[in-house]
Every structure is written in structure tokens, then in C-alpha cells.
Design an enzyme around this catalytic site. Structure first.
Site, PDB file in Angstrom:
ATOM      1  N   LYS A 115      50.411  43.831  53.823  1.00 60.70           N
ATOM      2  CA  LYS A 115      49.693  42.697  53.194  1.00 60.70           C
ATOM      3  C   LYS A 115      50.474  41.824  52.131  1.00 60.70           C
ATOM      4  O   LYS A 115      51.371  42.553  51.578  1.00 60.70           O
ATOM      5  CB  LYS A 115      48.341  43.275  52.540  1.00 60.70           C
ATOM      6  CG  LYS A 115      47.595  42.117  51.668  1.00 60.70           C
ATOM      7  CD  LYS A 115      46.653  42.731  50.717  1.00 60.70           C
ATOM      8  CE  LYS A 115      46.789  43.387  49.621  1.00 60.70           C
ATOM      9  NZ  LYS A 115      47.523  42.507  48.379  1.00 60.70           N
ATOM     10  N   GLU A 184      40.328  37.313  47.227  1.00 57.09           N
ATOM     11  CA  GLU A 184      39.839  38.362  46.065  1.00 57.09           C
ATOM     12  C   GLU A 184      39.151  37.390  44.847  1.00 57.09           C
ATOM     13  O   GLU A 184      39.748  36.446  44.638  1.00 57.09           O
ATOM     14  CB  GLU A 184      41.123  38.741  45.602  1.00 57.09           C
ATOM     15  CG  GLU A 184      40.917  39.724  44.375  1.00 57.09           C
ATOM     16  CD  GLU A 184      42.157  40.452  43.649  1.00 57.09           C
ATOM     17  OE1 GLU A 184      43.041  40.587  44.596  1.00 57.09           O
ATOM     18  OE2 GLU A 184      42.102  40.907  42.573  1.00 57.09           O
TER      19      GLU A 184
END
Ligand code: KIV
Length: 286
Positions: A115, A184
Site C-alpha cells: 500500500k 481514510e
């Protein structure tokens, strides 16, 4: 013995509307408990800087530290999909750095994917890593490695103008060849739009329920991290002995849709959500 997920399984789960459950993990025993409880994926986040090393942020975390913890998690959870998190300055300076360091997660630590944080500005890196045959997760919205530029750990996408940037980042990540996207601390209305229009699996940490799965930081989930508690966190336990019980409950609540609830999301500023239709038309109509 659970069967380890592949990127193909994640795509199939999206297609069937099955929610993916994932948490961060930094050590073998916790990873083993997570695997026993049936978590689908584990992220060895650079949040280990805060959750394990006691630092104030993720910026000082190094490649060697991330590889070390990823190896431990791989050992503890041999049958779980493990994602290595590329730390600050392991991919920003050049595409070559990005590909080499991404490869190290697979070769030296046994990760299944990597990631990296950022949208439009890391598309060359995403493309090159994917071209090298590595499964890539994008990460947009609140990106802790750039918290200095973001003015701290702040929710993102709460106005239409801010939403435009988040959406552009999401589109850029998919177009660059990422296999999955993590959003997020973004308002749930914006995350839902992204989920609606992207074809790759979209996951949330503090970005609402309308996605393909949920991520939480393990130390928050267990009530172990004392420094602060973001709004989107739900504490499933307060004691280490309860860790295994907490993982299972988290999984079942994510799968049943009971978590996250309305109290765990950052709603858009009053009146802003009404304008999202216009933004959607503008971006996707043609
Ligand atoms: O490092 C980490 O744990 C992360 C999450 C905050 C998404 O990147």
C-alpha cells in the site's frame, strides 16, 4: 485452516457484496489470533511508529522496520492476505525507489501486496509497481505521511471542493493500475460516490459504510492506544486477554453491516451533500 485470499477473491467478494474485514497487525501472536478469528486481510501499517514504537507520527518509520514487522505478521498468519505499507520516502523520490522497495516487501517479508499513500501525485509509482507484477493498494483522503501538509490528522472531503480533490485522487489511483483503494477519514457521502463509480474494491477506514470492507488499527480496536481516539474508532475491547473475542465481534459486525454506524462517520458540512449530485454530473456525465 482458512484459505488465503487472493486479489481474485477480493474482486469476487466485491461482486457478491461480501464485506472484507481487515485490521493492522505488527507482530506474530496478534496476527495469529487475527487469522484464527477469520480476518480476511492484515495491513502491517507504518502506524507501527505510533502503535508499537511510541512515536508521534509515521514519518520516521523506515523500510527496515516495516520489513521486520511484515515478516513477523507473515509468520504469525501464513494463510491471511498480508499488505506491506510503504513508509515515508520509500517511494516518493523516484519510480525506481518505489518499484525496488515494493519488491522488497514481497521478496524479503512475504507480503501479498503493498500500500502507498497519495493519489494524483503518485500515479507514476502505482503504475510502475503494478507493471512489475505487484498487487497495489492506493490510500487517499487522510494520508498520515502528509499530515504536515494536511494540517494534522484531519477528516477530508467535507466540502464539495474538497470532495473534488478526493474524487480526482480516487480516479487517478484506479487509472494508474492500482488493484484496490483505501479511503481514510473522508465523509461517507463522498466515499459512497467513489465506491459507486470505481470498479476496483474500495475499502474504508473512517470513511463510512458504503464500501467493500472496513479497516481499523488494531491498537484502537482493542483499546490499547491511549494517546487519542479518532471519532471513527469503535473500541471492541479494553483488555489484552479479550483480543480474540474482539476480532470475531468486529468481523461479524462489519459483515452484518452493524459497524460502522452513523456515529463513526464524518458527515459533510451542512448543505454540502445536497450539491454532490451536481459534482457527480460534472465529473461522470460525459
Ligand atoms: O499505517 C497504517 O496503519 C495506515 C492506516 C492508517 C490506513 O496506513
Amino acid at each position: 485452516m482458512p484459505k488465503k485470499k487472493t486479489i481474485y477473491d477480493l474482486q469476487q467478494m466485491k461482486r457478491k457484496g461480501e464485506k472484507v474485514t481487515w485490521i493492522t497487525s505488527y507482530d506474530a501472536p496478534t496476527a495469529a489470533l487475527a487469522e484464527a478469528a477469520g480476518l480476511d486481510m492484515l495491513l502491517v501499517g507504518d502506524s507501527l511508529g505510533m502503535c508499537v514504537m511510541g512515536l508521534e507520527g509515521t514519518v520516521p518509520v523506515t523500510m527496515e522496520q516495516c520489513l521486520h514487522h511484515t515478516r513477523a505478521v507473515r509468520t504469525g498468519a501464513p494463510n491471511t492476505f498480508v499488505i506491506g505499507d510503504m513508509p515515508f520516502m520509500s517511494y516518493q523520490a523516484s519510480v525506481e525507489d518505489a518499484v525496488r522497495n515494493a519488491g522488497r516487501f514481497l521478496k524479503e517479508a512475504g507480503a501479498d501486496a503493498i500500500k502507498l499513500e497519495g493519489g494524483v501525485r503518485v500515479t507514476r509509482q502505482i503504475h510502475a509497481i503494478a507493471e512489475a507484477g505487484i498487487v497495489v493498494f492506493g490510500h487517499i483522503g487522510l494520508t498520515p505521511q502528509s499530515s504536515g501538509q494536511l494540517g494534522g490528522f484531519k477528516a477530508q472531503g467535507r466540502t464539495v471542493e474538497a470532495a473534488r480533490h478526493v474524487i480526482k485522487d480516487a480516479m487517478a489511483v484506479e487509472a494508474a493500475g492500482a488493484h484496490c483503494l483505501l479511503v481514510e477519514a473522508v465523509s461517507p457521502e463522498v466515499t459512497a460516490l467513489i465506491h459507486k463509480h470505481l470498479t476496483i474494491p474500495v475499502y474504508s477506514i473512517g470513511a463510512g459504510p458504503d464500501v467493500d470492507g472496513q479497516l481499523l488499527i488494531v491498537s484502537d480496536l482493542l483499546g490499547l492506544f491511549q494517546a487519542f481516539t479518532p471519532k471513527f474508532v469503535k473500541k471492541y475491547a479494553h483488555l489484552a486477554e479479550e483480543m480474540k473475542r474482539a476480532f470475531g465481534e468486529y468481523c461479524s459486525e462489519v459483515r452484518s453491516g452493524a459497524f460502522p454506524g452513523p456515529e463513526h462517520v464524518y458527515n459533510m458540512v451542512e448543505g454540502e451533500a445536497d450539491k454532490l449530485g451536481e459534482l457527480e454530473q460534472e465529473i461522470w456525465a460525459s
